[in-house]
Design a protein around this motif. Structure first.
Motif, short mmCIF file in Angstrom:
data_model
loop_
_atom_site.label_atom_id
_atom_site.label_comp_id
_atom_site.label_asym_id
_atom_site.label_seq_id
_atom_site.Cartn_x
_atom_site.Cartn_y
_atom_site.Cartn_z
N ASP A 127 0.84 -1.20 0.00
CA ASP A 127 0.00 0.00 0.00
C ASP A 127 0.87 1.25 0.00
OD1 ASP A 127 -2.39 -1.44 -0.03
OD2 ASP A 127 -2.40 -1.63 2.15
N GLY A 128 2.00 1.17 -0.71
CA GLY A 128 2.88 2.33 -0.85
C GLY A 128 3.86 2.54 0.28
N VAL A 129 3.85 1.69 1.32
CA VAL A 129 4.72 1.86 2.49
C VAL A 129 5.84 0.81 2.45
CG1 VAL A 129 4.85 1.86 5.00
CG2 VAL A 129 2.82 2.76 3.86
N PHE A 130 7.08 1.24 2.62
CA PHE A 130 8.22 0.34 2.63
C PHE A 130 8.16 -0.59 3.84
CE2 PHE A 130 12.73 -0.37 4.02
CZ PHE A 130 13.08 -1.24 3.00
N VAL A 131 8.17 -1.91 3.59
CA VAL A 131 8.07 -2.87 4.69
C VAL A 131 9.26 -3.82 4.78
CG1 VAL A 131 5.55 -2.83 4.77
CG2 VAL A 131 6.70 -4.46 3.25
N ARG A 132 9.97 -4.03 3.65
CA ARG A 132 11.09 -4.95 3.71
C ARG A 132 12.01 -4.78 2.52
NH1 ARG A 132 9.93 -11.32 4.16
NH2 ARG A 132 9.42 -11.06 1.96
N LEU A 165 -3.04 -1.17 -8.65
CA LEU A 165 -3.18 -2.54 -8.15
C LEU A 165 -4.03 -3.36 -9.11
CD1 LEU A 165 -3.87 -1.80 -4.38
CD2 LEU A 165 -1.70 -2.45 -5.43
N LEU A 166 -3.68 -4.64 -9.23
CA LEU A 166 -4.42 -5.52 -10.12
C LEU A 166 -5.89 -5.59 -9.72
CD1 LEU A 166 -4.51 -7.59 -12.42
CD2 LEU A 166 -3.82 -9.33 -10.76
N ARG A 167 -6.16 -5.54 -8.41
CA ARG A 167 -7.54 -5.66 -7.95
C ARG A 167 -8.41 -4.51 -8.43
NH1 ARG A 167 -5.85 -4.37 -1.75
NH2 ARG A 167 -5.91 -2.11 -1.87
N ASP A 168 -7.79 -3.40 -8.83
CA ASP A 168 -8.55 -2.25 -9.31
C ASP A 168 -8.70 -2.24 -10.83
OD1 ASP A 168 -8.75 -1.30 -6.69
OD2 ASP A 168 -6.82 -0.27 -6.82
N LEU A 291 3.68 -13.18 -15.77
CA LEU A 291 4.26 -12.98 -14.45
C LEU A 291 4.35 -11.50 -14.14
CD1 LEU A 291 7.08 -15.69 -14.56
CD2 LEU A 291 4.65 -15.93 -14.01
N CYS A 292 4.65 -11.18 -12.88
CA CYS A 292 4.60 -9.78 -12.46
C CYS A 292 5.64 -8.92 -13.15
CB CYS A 292 4.75 -9.68 -10.94
SG CYS A 292 6.32 -10.26 -10.31
#
Length: 354
Positions: A127-132, A165-168, A291-292
Motif C-alpha cells: 500500500d505504498g509503504v516500505f516494509v522490507r 493494483l491488479l484488484r482495481d 508474471l509480475c
C-alpha cells in the motif's frame, strides 16, 4: 482548532518539508537549506511525536534508522526470483547468445559498456509503504537488510504515488486463492489471518462483479489444516461451508460470486521431478500466464518463468505467441509429444492423459 488538531497539522507540515528537503539533498543533489535548519526541523518533529505518539507515521523522517546497521540477517525467499546477467567467457558463448536473441527479435542492436559492480536489493512496498528489503542472494533466497536500508536517505519510506493494483483493474474477471499454501511452506502461525484476509478480499471483489475461488487443492495430500481453514470461513461467512450443495466438480457456492473449490493434490512442474509422461495440456490454447515482471509463460504453474516466451513490456503478445518456441509447444501438444521437458514433469497436466 483544538491543540490536537494543531499538532497533527504541524506534524504533517514538518514531514512534508523534511521529506522534500531530503529528496533535494540525497536524490536530486540540489540542497535548498543548510544542515542546521534541517536538523532543527527534524528535532521539532521528534519532540512533537514524543508528546503525541499517535502522530508517528511510516513516512516520518524520524523513523529512519540512524544507528548501527545490522550485521546478522535472516533469510528471505523472494516472491519472484531475481534473475542475473549471464556471463560469457568465450566467443562461442557470445554467438550463442546472439542467436537466441535473434530467434525472438527481428531487429537487434547492442549497446556495450563497462559493468559497475554493486549490490542488488529488492524493495517491498505494501500500500505504498516500505516494509522490507532483501539482498538478491542466489536469486531465490536473499537476506533481510530492511533496517540497513532504512539508513539510506534516498530510499523512500512511502512512495510519492501509489502504484496501480491488479484488484482495481476493470478487466479483472476471476481471482483464485490457495487456502492450503501453509502446507507447502511448513508454517501454521498466521493461518487464520491469512484465510480471513483472503476471504474478506474476495467478498469485496465479488461486490464489483469479480468471480473468486477459494481453492483447497490438496485432496489425497496432507490436508492437515483443512479443518482450521473451514472453521475460519464458517465464522467469517456466518454459515456452514459444507452446507451448500456441490456442483458436478465438487465446488460449493458460499456467497455471490464466491466459491470453494476442492481438488486433488498434484506436483508442480519442476526439472527435478520424475517424468510423468505428460502428453497434452491446454497451455497456449485456452490459457497463458503473465508474471509480475511481464514475462509470458504457457501457464500459471510456471511461476519461475522457466518457459519464458517473451515479455509484454518489450513486445506484442501476437509476436510472442508466434515465436518459434511458442509454436513448438503448441505443435508438441497436438502430436501428444510435448516439446518442453518441464511439461513432461508436470503433475497437473498428467491428468489429461486419462
Amino acid at each position: 482548532m483544538t491543540d490536537k488538531e494543531q499538532s497533527a497539522k504541524r506534524a504533517q507540515e514538518l514531514r512534508d518539508k523534511l521529506n522534500y528537503y531530503s529528496k533535494k539533498y540525497y536524490v536530486d543533489d540540489d540542497p535548498e537549506i543548510e544542515d542546521y535548519e534541517y536538523d532543527m526541523l527534524q528535532r521539532e518533529l521528534a519532540n512533537l511525536e514524543k508528546e503525541h505518539p499517535e502522530e508517528i507515521t511510516p513516512d516520518s523522517p524520524t523513523q529512519r534508522v540512524g544507528g548501527m546497521a545490522l550485521t546478522k540477517f535472516e533469510p528471505v525467499t523472494h516472491a519472484v526470483p531475481l534473475e542475473s546477467l549471464q556471463d560469457s567467457f568465450s566467443d562461442a558463448e557470445v554467438v550463442d547468445f546472439d542467436e537466441k536473441v535473434r530467434e525472438q527479435l527481428e531487429h537487434v542492436e547492442y549497446s556495450v559498456e563497462p559493468k559497475v559492480d554493486g549490490l542488488s536489493v529488492a524493495l517491498e512496498y505494501r500500500d505504498g509503504v516500505f516494509v522490507r528489503g532483501a539482498t538478491r542472494g542466489d536469486g531465490r533466497v536473499g537476506e533481510d537488510v530492511t533496517e540497513n536500508l532504512r539508513t539510506i536517505q534516498s530510499i523512500p519510506m512511502v512512495l510519492p504515488e501509489k502504484l496501480p493494483l491488479l484488484r482495481d483493474c476493470p478487466a479483472l474477471h476471476k481471482v483464485s486463492v490457495s487456502l492450503h499454501s501453509f502446507e507447502g511452506n511448513g508454517k501454521s502461525d498466521g493461518l487464520e489471518d491469512y484465510v480471513a484476509q483472503a476471504a474478506a478480499s474476495c467478498l469485496s471483489l465479488g461486490e464489483r462483479g469479480v468471480i473468486c475461488a477459494l481453492r483447497l487443492w490438496n485432496r489425497g495430500g496432507a490436508e492437515v489444516e483443512n479443518a482450521r481453514i473451514l472453521r475460519v470461513l464458517d465464522g467469517l461467512l456466518g454459515q456452514d461451508t459444507a452446507a451448500p450443495p456441490p456442483d458436478r466438480r465438487g465446488n460449493r457456492r458460499l456467497a455471490e460470486r464466491l466459491y470453494l473449490e476442492p481438488g486433488e493434490k498434484f506436483d508442480w512442474p519442476h526439472p527435478d521431478n520424475d517424468r510423468r509422461d505428460t502428453q497434452f495440456c491446454y497451455g497456449l490454447r485456452q490459457q497463458l500466464a503473465v508474471l509480475c515482471d511481464g514475462t509470458v509463460v504457457p501457464c500459471c504453474l510456471d511461476s519461475e518463468g522457466r518457459l519464458a516466451l517473451g515479455n509484454l513490456l518489450t513486445g506484442e503478445l501476437d509476436d510472442i505467441l508466434a515465436s518459434p518456441r511458442a509454436q513448438a509447444i503448441c505443435r508438441g501438444f497436438d502430436a501428444r509429444q510435448p516439446s518442453e521437458e518441464l511439461c513432461r514433469r508436470c503433475g497437473y497436466a498428467a491428468r489429461f492423459n486419462r
